[in-house]
Design a protein around this motif. Structure first.
Motif, mmCIF file in Angstrom:
data_model
loop_
_atom_site.group_PDB
_atom_site.id
_atom_site.type_symbol
_atom_site.label_atom_id
_atom_site.label_comp_id
_atom_site.label_asym_id
_atom_site.label_seq_id
_atom_site.Cartn_x
_atom_site.Cartn_y
_atom_site.Cartn_z
ATOM 1 N N ASP A 1 3.432 0.989 -13.286
ATOM 2 C CA ASP A 1 4.603 1.528 -13.965
ATOM 3 C C ASP A 1 4.315 2.944 -14.461
ATOM 4 O OD1 ASP A 1 6.929 1.929 -15.307
ATOM 5 O OD2 ASP A 1 6.638 0.354 -16.794
ATOM 6 N N ARG A 2 4.248 3.871 -13.524
ATOM 7 C CA ARG A 2 4.009 5.275 -13.846
ATOM 8 C C ARG A 2 5.232 6.087 -13.446
ATOM 9 N NH1 ARG A 2 -1.565 7.217 -11.433
ATOM 10 N NH2 ARG A 2 -1.329 8.783 -13.060
ATOM 11 N N THR A 3 5.511 7.139 -14.234
ATOM 12 C CA THR A 3 6.768 7.865 -14.060
ATOM 13 C C THR A 3 6.818 8.633 -12.751
ATOM 14 O OG1 THR A 3 7.003 8.086 -16.444
ATOM 15 C CG2 THR A 3 8.286 9.587 -15.081
ATOM 16 N N ASN A 4 5.790 9.383 -12.428
ATOM 17 C CA ASN A 4 5.854 10.264 -11.262
ATOM 18 C C ASN A 4 5.005 9.806 -10.085
ATOM 19 O OD1 ASN A 4 7.607 12.203 -12.407
ATOM 20 N ND2 ASN A 4 5.896 13.071 -13.553
ATOM 21 N N ASP A 5 4.102 8.886 -10.292
ATOM 22 C CA ASP A 5 3.222 8.509 -9.191
ATOM 23 C C ASP A 5 2.873 7.029 -9.262
ATOM 24 O OD1 ASP A 5 1.892 8.947 -6.850
ATOM 25 O OD2 ASP A 5 0.072 9.738 -7.775
ATOM 26 N N GLY A 6 3.903 6.194 -9.436
ATOM 27 C CA GLY A 6 3.681 4.757 -9.403
ATOM 28 C C GLY A 6 3.339 4.285 -8.004
ATOM 29 N N VAL B 1 -2.982 -0.043 -0.750
ATOM 30 C CA VAL B 1 -1.869 0.751 -1.254
ATOM 31 C C VAL B 1 -0.738 0.680 -0.227
ATOM 32 C CG1 VAL B 1 -1.093 3.037 -1.979
ATOM 33 C CG2 VAL B 1 -3.436 2.293 -2.492
ATOM 34 N N ILE B 2 0.382 0.087 -0.616
ATOM 35 C CA ILE B 2 1.526 -0.061 0.280
ATOM 36 C C ILE B 2 2.484 1.113 0.157
ATOM 37 C CG2 ILE B 2 3.423 -1.582 0.963
ATOM 38 C CD1 ILE B 2 0.579 -2.694 1.435
ATOM 39 N N ALA B 3 2.650 1.651 -1.053
ATOM 40 C CA ALA B 3 3.534 2.807 -1.247
ATOM 41 C C ALA B 3 3.073 3.604 -2.451
ATOM 42 C CB ALA B 3 4.982 2.358 -1.425
ATOM 43 N N GLU B 4 3.305 4.919 -2.388
ATOM 44 C CA GLU B 4 2.966 5.836 -3.473
ATOM 45 C C GLU B 4 4.184 6.671 -3.845
ATOM 46 O OE1 GLU B 4 -1.434 7.334 -3.137
ATOM 47 O OE2 GLU B 4 -0.542 7.445 -1.134
ATOM 48 N N HIS B 5 4.039 7.440 -4.926
ATOM 49 C CA HIS B 5 5.080 8.360 -5.411
ATOM 50 C C HIS B 5 6.351 7.628 -5.841
ATOM 51 C CE1 HIS B 5 2.182 10.926 -3.673
ATOM 52 N NE2 HIS B 5 2.713 11.051 -2.486
ATOM 53 N N LEU B 6 6.203 6.397 -6.288
ATOM 54 C CA LEU B 6 7.337 5.677 -6.861
ATOM 55 C C LEU B 6 7.525 6.099 -8.311
ATOM 56 C CD1 LEU B 6 6.339 2.246 -5.367
ATOM 57 C CD2 LEU B 6 8.516 3.387 -4.875
ATOM 58 N N HIS B 7 8.749 5.981 -8.811
ATOM 59 C CA HIS B 7 9.052 6.330 -10.189
ATOM 60 C C HIS B 7 9.272 5.056 -10.998
ATOM 61 C CE1 HIS B 7 9.912 10.844 -10.194
ATOM 62 N NE2 HIS B 7 9.458 10.567 -8.990
ATOM 63 N N ALA B 8 8.273 4.707 -11.785
ATOM 64 C CA ALA B 8 8.336 3.523 -12.654
ATOM 65 C C ALA B 8 8.770 2.276 -11.887
ATOM 66 C CB ALA B 8 9.265 3.776 -13.834
ATOM 67 N N PRO B 9 8.027 1.878 -10.844
ATOM 68 C CA PRO B 9 8.382 0.655 -10.126
ATOM 69 C C PRO B 9 8.174 -0.573 -11.001
ATOM 70 C CG PRO B 9 6.227 1.431 -9.427
ATOM 71 C CD PRO B 9 6.791 2.489 -10.334
ATOM 72 N N GLN B 10 9.057 -1.541 -10.856
ATOM 73 C CA GLN B 10 9.003 -2.749 -11.671
ATOM 74 C C GLN B 10 8.812 -3.978 -10.783
ATOM 75 O OE1 GLN B 10 8.950 -2.338 -15.048
ATOM 76 N NE2 GLN B 10 9.110 -0.134 -14.671
ATOM 77 N N SER B 11 9.790 -4.856 -10.729
ATOM 78 C CA SER B 11 9.631 -6.144 -10.048
ATOM 79 C C SER B 11 9.628 -6.013 -8.529
ATOM 80 C CB SER B 11 10.760 -7.092 -10.458
ATOM 81 O OG SER B 11 10.698 -7.372 -11.827
ATOM 82 N N VAL B 12 8.953 -6.961 -7.911
ATOM 83 C CA VAL B 12 8.938 -7.132 -6.463
ATOM 84 C C VAL B 12 9.465 -8.529 -6.158
ATOM 85 C CG1 VAL B 12 7.473 -7.295 -4.414
ATOM 86 C CG2 VAL B 12 7.004 -5.559 -6.142
ATOM 87 N N LEU B 13 10.250 -8.633 -5.116
ATOM 88 C CA LEU B 13 10.793 -9.926 -4.701
ATOM 89 C C LEU B 13 10.666 -10.048 -3.185
ATOM 90 C CD1 LEU B 13 12.332 -12.523 -5.573
ATOM 91 C CD2 LEU B 13 14.449 -11.269 -5.103
ATOM 92 N N ILE B 14 9.986 -11.088 -2.728
ATOM 93 C CA ILE B 14 9.828 -11.308 -1.290
ATOM 94 C C ILE B 14 11.167 -11.763 -0.707
ATOM 95 C CG2 ILE B 14 8.616 -12.589 0.504
ATOM 96 C CD1 ILE B 14 6.875 -10.627 -1.066
#
Length: 295
Positions: free
Chosen positions: A240-245, A257-270
């Motif tokens: 949960d990071r603002t500029n580089d989640g 590492v599946i993805a970078e540069h996310l903005h505050a990522p939260q829940s994942v659902l399959i």
């Protein structure tokens, strides 16, 4: 104006110009970080499904097969929402205070609220009712025996097991430093983190016997982890990071590492064997990640 005064005036003008240039440069850097596109790992792609759900946080599929989510506003402004097949959003329950956990349960879902002395709410199509009180409930999961486990996001927080049939509870662990992310395996293994830089993934063994109890650190190096999802193949983790989640996957042996540069990522659902949903709170978006092969 004397020569000394002239030099001072020129120096002042150069100082103002340099300050302005630094401000423009800072704005450019912040703009780049804000709009820098998500970078997915090789074999992965992503698409934006919804891009206007402010403070989107938790995701779950109800027993009726509906996709539900929460908006993590505090002080009674949070909501439980439903996404229809056209990705339109409908509010099902309002008046929530920082709803930060969503768990399918019986005919509906349980909603954990991350404020002090708040109810864990039970919502079903027939209505909503409070189930039990908890302090700063950030994560919520259930064990194979039907009991519910809550993780508190606070200093000196606790991991607590609640029996919904008897109303009794017991503290499994105490002294946690702002617990974040919580999930459980069918065999009673409970996983959680503490939200801090260079955090670790921890395991707790629920139940009875020589393996039960204890806080076991598995690996460190996580940067502000915020969510965990247990699967039989491994554990999904968001930072949960603002500029580089980041979106991470641990297959019980190595961290990917599946993805970078996310903005505050939260829940994942399959969603399927090759698809998952991710709530990107910092951009008010719901993302669909798909892969060509298993991670």
């Amino acid at each position: 104006m004397t020569a000394k005064e002239l030099l001072a005036a020129r120096a002042f003008r150069w100082c103002l110009l340099a300050t302005g240039l630094l401000a423009v440069l800072a704005m450019a850097v912040l703009g780049y970080l804000r709009w820098r596109p998500v970078a997915a790992a090789p074999g992965w792609q992503y698409a934006v499904l919804v891009d206007d759900v402010e403070m989107i946080d938790s995701l779950a599929v109800s027993p009726a097969g509906e996709l539900l989510g929460t908006t993590q506003h505090n002080h009674g402004k949070g909501e439980l929402v439903r996404f229809d097949r056209n990705w339109q959003v409908t509010t099902l329950l309002s008046g929530l205070s920082k709803p930060a956990g969503l768990l399918p349960w019986r005919d509906g879902v349980l909603i954990a609220q991350e404020e002090q002395n708040m109810w864990v709410m039970y919502w079903a199509p027939s209505g909503a009712r409070p189930l039990f009180r908890s302090d700063y409930a950030e994560g919520i999961t259930k064990l194979s025996n039907g009991n519910i486990v809550i993780l508190a996001d606070r200093k000196n927080g606790e991991l607590t097991e609640f029996n919904p049939d008897t109303g009794s509870s017991r503290i499994l662990l105490s002294g946690l430093d702002k617990g974040e992310g919580l999930c459980a395996m069918p065999d009673g293994r409970i996983y959680f983190t503490e939200k801090q830089r260079n955090s670790s993934l921890y395991q707790y063994q629920a139940g009875e016997g020589p393996r039960a109890g204890g806080k076991l650190a598995l690996f460190g190096g996580l940067q502000s982890p915020g969510f965990l999802l247990c699967t039989s193949q491994g554990i999904w983790i968001t930072e949960d990071r603002t500029n580089d989640g980041r979106l991470l996957f641990w297959d019980f042996a190595r961290l990917q590492v599946i993805a970078e540069h996310l903005h505050a990522p939260q829940s994942v659902l399959i969603r399927s064997d090759h698809e998952l949903l991710l709530a990107e709170q910092g951009r008010s978006r719901l993302l669909l990640f798909s892969r060509n092969s298993k991670p």
